[in-house]
Design a protein around this motif. Structure first.
Motif, PDB file in Angstrom:
ATOM      1  N   PRO A 105       0.885  -1.249   0.021  1.00 29.76           N
ATOM      2  CA  PRO A 105      -0.068   0.068   0.029  1.00 29.76           C
ATOM      3  C   PRO A 105       0.978   1.099   0.146  1.00 29.76           C
ATOM      4  N   GLU A 106       0.232   2.445  -0.315  1.00 30.00           N
ATOM      5  CA  GLU A 106       1.001   3.587  -0.388  1.00 30.00           C
ATOM      6  C   GLU A 106       1.407   3.875   1.037  1.00 30.00           C
ATOM      7  N   LYS A 107       2.421   4.456   1.322  1.00 32.08           N
ATOM      8  CA  LYS A 107       2.987   4.795   2.696  1.00 32.08           C
ATOM      9  C   LYS A 107       2.026   5.775   3.386  1.00 32.08           C
ATOM     10  N   THR A 108       1.223   6.490   2.639  1.00 30.72           N
ATOM     11  CA  THR A 108       0.386   7.404   3.404  1.00 30.72           C
ATOM     12  C   THR A 108      -1.188   6.910   3.594  1.00 30.72           C
ATOM     13  N   LYS A 109      -1.445   5.495   3.160  1.00 24.04           N
ATOM     14  CA  LYS A 109      -2.719   5.034   3.524  1.00 24.04           C
ATOM     15  C   LYS A 109      -2.579   4.423   4.968  1.00 24.04           C
ATOM     16  N   LEU A 110      -3.843   4.997   5.592  1.00 21.56           N
ATOM     17  CA  LEU A 110      -4.123   4.472   6.896  1.00 21.56           C
ATOM     18  C   LEU A 110      -4.734   2.932   6.781  1.00 21.56           C
ATOM     19  N   LEU A 111      -4.028   1.964   7.558  1.00 21.34           N
ATOM     20  CA  LEU A 111      -4.312   0.669   7.302  1.00 21.34           C
ATOM     21  C   LEU A 111      -4.700   0.366   8.858  1.00 21.34           C
ATOM     22  N   PRO A 112      -5.653  -0.704   8.755  1.00 20.24           N
ATOM     23  CA  PRO A 112      -6.401  -1.411   9.972  1.00 20.24           C
ATOM     24  C   PRO A 112      -5.221  -1.900  10.960  1.00 20.24           C
ATOM     25  N   PRO A 113      -5.355  -2.375  11.897  1.00 20.04           N
ATOM     26  CA  PRO A 113      -4.429  -3.042  12.591  1.00 20.04           C
ATOM     27  C   PRO A 113      -4.000  -4.359  11.986  1.00 20.04           C
ATOM     28  N   LYS A 114      -2.754  -4.888  12.268  1.00 14.08           N
ATOM     29  CA  LYS A 114      -2.080  -5.971  11.707  1.00 14.08           C
ATOM     30  C   LYS A 114      -3.250  -6.992  12.277  1.00 14.08           C
ATOM     31  N   GLY A 115      -3.437  -8.079  11.089  1.00 10.46           N
ATOM     32  CA  GLY A 115      -4.313  -9.080  11.318  1.00 10.46           C
ATOM     33  C   GLY A 115      -4.942  -9.751  10.114  1.00 10.46           C
ATOM     34  N   VAL A 116      -5.998 -10.475  10.228  1.00 10.62           N
ATOM     35  CA  VAL A 116      -6.688 -11.271   9.138  1.00 10.62           C
ATOM     36  C   VAL A 116      -8.053 -10.756   9.146  1.00 10.62           C
ATOM     37  N   TYR A 117      -8.401 -10.424   7.803  1.00 12.82           N
ATOM     38  CA  TYR A 117      -9.789  -9.775   7.733  1.00 12.82           C
ATOM     39  C   TYR A 117     -10.677 -10.666   6.542  1.00 12.82           C
ATOM     40  N   LYS A 118     -11.797 -10.587   6.804  1.00  9.27           N
ATOM     41  CA  LYS A 118     -12.669 -10.842   5.805  1.00  9.27           C
ATOM     42  C   LYS A 118     -12.863  -9.935   4.700  1.00  9.27           C
ATOM     43  N   THR A 119     -12.529  -9.904   3.481  1.00  8.85           N
ATOM     44  CA  THR A 119     -12.384  -8.964   2.255  1.00  8.85           C
ATOM     45  C   THR A 119     -13.138  -9.657   1.073  1.00  8.85           C
ATOM     46  N   VAL A 120     -13.286  -8.773   0.130  1.00  8.62           N
ATOM     47  CA  VAL A 120     -13.804  -9.002  -1.077  1.00  8.62           C
ATOM     48  C   VAL A 120     -12.664  -8.124  -2.069  1.00  8.62           C
ATOM     49  N   VAL A 121     -12.186  -8.991  -3.222  1.00  9.15           N
ATOM     50  CA  VAL A 121     -11.411  -8.416  -3.981  1.00  9.15           C
ATOM     51  C   VAL A 121     -11.943  -7.909  -5.357  1.00  9.15           C
ATOM     52  N   ASN A 122     -11.905  -6.687  -5.962  1.00  6.25           N
ATOM     53  CA  ASN A 122     -12.442  -6.618  -7.489  1.00  6.25           C
ATOM     54  C   ASN A 122     -11.199  -6.736  -8.248  1.00  6.25           C
ATOM     55  N   VAL A 123     -11.025  -7.546  -9.170  1.00  2.00           N
ATOM     56  CA  VAL A 123     -10.154  -7.855 -10.140  1.00  2.00           C
ATOM     57  C   VAL A 123     -10.847  -7.697 -11.392  1.00  2.00           C
ATOM     58  N   GLU A 124     -10.294  -6.762 -12.386  1.00  2.00           N
ATOM     59  CA  GLU A 124     -10.811  -6.549 -13.676  1.00  2.00           C
ATOM     60  C   GLU A 124     -12.528  -6.277 -13.686  1.00  2.00           C
ATOM     61  N   GLY A 125     -12.736  -5.842 -12.903  1.00  5.00           N
ATOM     62  CA  GLY A 125     -14.419  -5.459 -12.837  1.00  5.00           C
ATOM     63  C   GLY A 125     -15.023  -6.468 -12.061  1.00  5.00           C
ATOM     64  N   LYS A 126     -14.530  -7.758 -11.706  1.00  3.12           N
ATOM     65  CA  LYS A 126     -15.106  -8.879 -11.102  1.00  3.12           C
ATOM     66  C   LYS A 126     -14.925  -9.059  -9.659  1.00  3.12           C
ATOM     67  N   ARG A 127     -15.775  -9.296  -8.821  1.00  6.49           N
ATOM     68  CA  ARG A 127     -15.902  -9.463  -7.463  1.00  6.49           C
ATOM     69  C   ARG A 127     -15.478 -10.783  -6.851  1.00  6.49           C
ATOM     70  N   PHE A 128     -14.657 -10.955  -6.068  1.00 11.48           N
ATOM     71  CA  PHE A 128     -14.104 -12.484  -5.503  1.00 11.48           C
ATOM     72  C   PHE A 128     -14.277 -12.121  -3.872  1.00 11.48           C
ATOM     73  N   ALA A 129     -14.888 -13.435  -3.238  1.00 15.01           N
ATOM     74  CA  ALA A 129     -14.697 -13.271  -1.697  1.00 15.01           C
ATOM     75  C   ALA A 129     -13.165 -13.558  -1.531  1.00 15.01           C
ATOM     76  N   SER A 130     -12.584 -13.045  -0.628  1.00 13.29           N
ATOM     77  CA  SER A 130     -11.056 -13.386  -0.044  1.00 13.29           C
ATOM     78  C   SER A 130     -11.066 -13.162   1.193  1.00 13.29           C
ATOM     79  N   ILE A 131      -9.785 -13.385   1.940  1.00 10.23           N
ATOM     80  CA  ILE A 131      -9.295 -13.314   3.195  1.00 10.23           C
ATOM     81  C   ILE A 131      -8.067 -12.694   3.057  1.00 10.23           C
ATOM     82  N   THR A 132      -7.652 -11.621   3.932  1.00  5.18           N
ATOM     83  CA  THR A 132      -6.628 -10.661   3.664  1.00  5.18           C
ATOM     84  C   THR A 132      -5.655 -10.617   5.231  1.00  5.18           C
ATOM     85  N   ASN A 133      -4.479 -10.564   5.041  1.00  2.00           N
ATOM     86  CA  ASN A 133      -3.624 -10.315   6.037  1.00  2.00           C
ATOM     87  C   ASN A 133      -2.938  -8.887   5.891  1.00  2.00           C
ATOM     88  N   ILE A 134      -2.984  -8.208   6.984  1.00  2.00           N
ATOM     89  CA  ILE A 134      -2.018  -6.966   6.935  1.00  2.00           C
ATOM     90  C   ILE A 134      -1.182  -7.377   7.919  1.00  2.00           C
TER      91      ILE A 134
END
Length: 141
Positions: A48-77
């Motif tokens: 991420p950009e250095k100026t982006k405010l990130l949530p705390p370190k950990g695992v999150y339930k997410t959705v990813v948009n790739v080329e206009g399509k949405r997919f269920a995902s799991i993300t670690n920060i």
């Protein structure tokens, strides 16, 4: 200020309600060490950009948009303490049921719920087992 405080606290549902849309991180998918792929759980690595405010370190339930399509995902920060010794914060997303290579693609990661804090595991097998549990949990919610 109130929204920023909720982001720092990892209260993504409240953040999304206040924003009236999901909190999103946008970035280019970079090639990593491919450790996720080795354990059968490939990730899209986003710096991420250095100026982006990130949530705390950990695992999150997410959705990813790739080329206009949405997919269920799991993300670690975090810094990947099981396999890394540095302190570079990364956003790593495992897209469920997705097999395409998306290196150099610009993706949007929408954050919905904090699952657990980042932690160190004794080995890759235990890390894989925990990620699989995290995925199952996210499928239920």
């Amino acid at each position: 200020t109130a929204i920023r405080e909720k982001i720092v606290e990892g209260k993504m549902q409240e953040v999304n309600d206040m924003l009236n849309h999901p909190y999103t991180i946008i970035g280019k998918v970079e090639e990593g060490k491919k450790l996720g792929r080795q354990i059968g759980l490939p990730t899209a690595n986003i710096i991420p950009e250095k100026t982006k405010l990130l949530p705390p370190k950990g695992v999150y339930k997410t959705v990813v948009n790739v080329e206009g399509k949405r997919f269920a995902s799991i993300t670690n920060i975090g810094v990947n303490p099981t396999v890394e010794s540095g302190n570079q914060i990364k956003v790593e997303t495992h897209i469920l049921d997705y097999k395409e290579y998306i290196y150099n693609e610009i993706v949007q990661v929408e954050f919905y719920e904090f699952v657990r804090p980042e932690r160190t595991f004794p080995n890759l097998e235990e890390l894989k087992t925990q990620i699989e549990k995290d995925i199952e949990y996210c499928k239920k919610i």
